[in-house]
Design a protein around this motif. Structure first.
Motif, short mmCIF file in Angstrom:
data_model
loop_
_atom_site.label_atom_id
_atom_site.label_comp_id
_atom_site.label_asym_id
_atom_site.label_seq_id
_atom_site.Cartn_x
_atom_site.Cartn_y
_atom_site.Cartn_z
N ILE A 110 -7.33 75.09 -54.20
CA ILE A 110 -7.55 76.52 -54.17
C ILE A 110 -9.02 76.76 -54.48
N PHE A 111 -9.59 77.72 -53.78
CA PHE A 111 -11.00 78.05 -54.01
C PHE A 111 -11.14 79.57 -54.03
N GLY A 112 -12.22 80.04 -54.60
CA GLY A 112 -12.43 81.48 -54.55
C GLY A 112 -13.48 81.98 -55.51
N THR A 128 -14.98 74.65 -55.53
CA THR A 128 -15.08 74.75 -54.08
C THR A 128 -15.45 76.18 -53.72
N GLU A 180 -7.62 70.20 -40.86
CA GLU A 180 -8.53 71.30 -40.53
C GLU A 180 -7.75 72.58 -40.28
N LEU A 211 -16.80 75.38 -46.09
CA LEU A 211 -16.33 75.20 -47.47
C LEU A 211 -17.04 73.99 -48.05
N LEU A 226 -16.98 59.23 -55.16
CA LEU A 226 -16.63 60.56 -55.67
C LEU A 226 -15.11 60.65 -55.73
N PHE A 278 -6.48 75.10 -49.14
CA PHE A 278 -6.40 74.13 -48.03
C PHE A 278 -5.66 72.87 -48.48
N PHE A 309 -20.83 68.56 -51.42
CA PHE A 309 -20.44 67.97 -50.14
C PHE A 309 -19.65 68.98 -49.33
N THR A 344 -15.43 82.00 -60.73
CA THR A 344 -14.86 81.04 -59.81
C THR A 344 -13.40 80.80 -60.16
N ILE A 345 -12.54 80.82 -59.17
CA ILE A 345 -11.19 80.34 -59.42
C ILE A 345 -10.99 79.11 -58.54
N VAL A 372 -16.62 70.23 -47.33
CA VAL A 372 -15.18 69.95 -47.37
C VAL A 372 -14.54 70.17 -46.01
N ALA A 373 -14.81 71.30 -45.40
CA ALA A 373 -14.19 71.64 -44.12
C ALA A 373 -14.96 72.79 -43.49
N LYS A 374 -14.87 72.86 -42.18
CA LYS A 374 -15.47 73.99 -41.46
C LYS A 374 -14.38 74.72 -40.71
N LYS A 378 -18.66 64.57 -42.06
CA LYS A 378 -18.38 64.87 -43.45
C LYS A 378 -19.04 63.87 -44.39
#
Lengths: 131, 131, 131
Positions: C51-53, B93, C10, B48, A48, C122, B122, C89-90, B124-126, B9
């Motif tokens: 960036i996520f959202g 994400t 993290e 995430l 990926l 992140f 998948f 989604t952004i 990504v992070a917690k 992960k």
């Protein structure tokens, strides 16, 4: 101390631009990809990958070619931009296979500001799926 | 040697398709997600997540249903494709919560080439946020 | 046990919203970013960031301002949404530099449902490129 896998990931990053317009690698010979002599990127490992990038349109472009940017896998378009808004984002996460050739092409090379336009790729994960 | 979090992960990856059209997991019982009996994906941990995928439209589709693809969370559309350009990218994400049900649906199952269409997810992070 | 780099990653996560509408950080003083007094985010380290959202439009919005959401870097739009479909989604992956200011603005604050709208960022990787 760096665990092996993390190290592998950090080194599997490649970026083209901004100026100078050439490939930059995060390690001398990344195990998962290499640039080709004609400016494309060849995938070396099934995994990926995430593609990232910003394309900045040149508002002073005088040519007649419509603004167009194409992200391609093996010469097939997987993403395209036809809007001329100033800054545009390309990218996404894809499953690529060893041998895949990825490139980003413009309708005309001088449609974009090369000092602000860049794109790149990094390995996200190499999951081993169980059937 | 693999540190715990990295291992977690790598194992929290799921993919549906390309053919065979079924869920493949990167570990027998991934801690963060599981597939449901009706082909959807159930999130098991607040985190995430990244969704990835390519949808390839079948140019030989003879049906009358307009081409449409929807990525949904709890039956609410979070992304949709209505363009019939050959290959399209889905993904992004998202912060998902335990219990969320994610699926990808087509207006008609035979609108897409199943040997090239896939999607997955998948962790990504917690992140643990501090108030 | 957590390797150093993984720990750093993290902790380099920030999120704004959903309610309460304020920045939440994954560590008290993340090394790679900080929020500003006016609700923006300041990048502290050159790196690749994601960036996520999700932006959820309020169908009961009675105002006259057209629905518009802009993700900006140093006050320049890098992504915009003008569609009023329910959830949008952004996000994306970008190379940001120390000093960059990132924000997400709405045409009118009451166009979105704040209990469902959030965005965050992140750190993905800090590749050291070789020329």
């Amino acid at each position: 101390f760096l665990p092996l896998k993390q190290t592998a990931k950090e080194s599997c990053v490649a970026k083209f631009g901004p100026l100078p317009s050439k490939w930059q690698m995060a390690s001398p010979e990344p195990p998962c990809m290499k640039n080709t002599s004609d400016g494309k990127l060849k995938i070396l490992q099934n995994a990926l990958y995430s593609i990232f990038g910003e394309v900045v349109f040149d508002p002073n472009y005088k040519g007649v070619a419509p603004f167009a940017v194409q992200l391609r896998k093996n010469a097939i378009i997987i993403q395209s931009l036809i809007n001329s808004s100033r800054i545009q984002t390309i990218g996404g996460t894809y499953e690529f296979h060893a041998g895949d050739i990825i490139d980003l092409i413009f309708n005309s090379e001088d449609q974009v500001l090369k000092n602000n336009t860049y794109w790149g790729i990094f390995l996200v994960a190499k999951p081993q799926f169980i059937a």
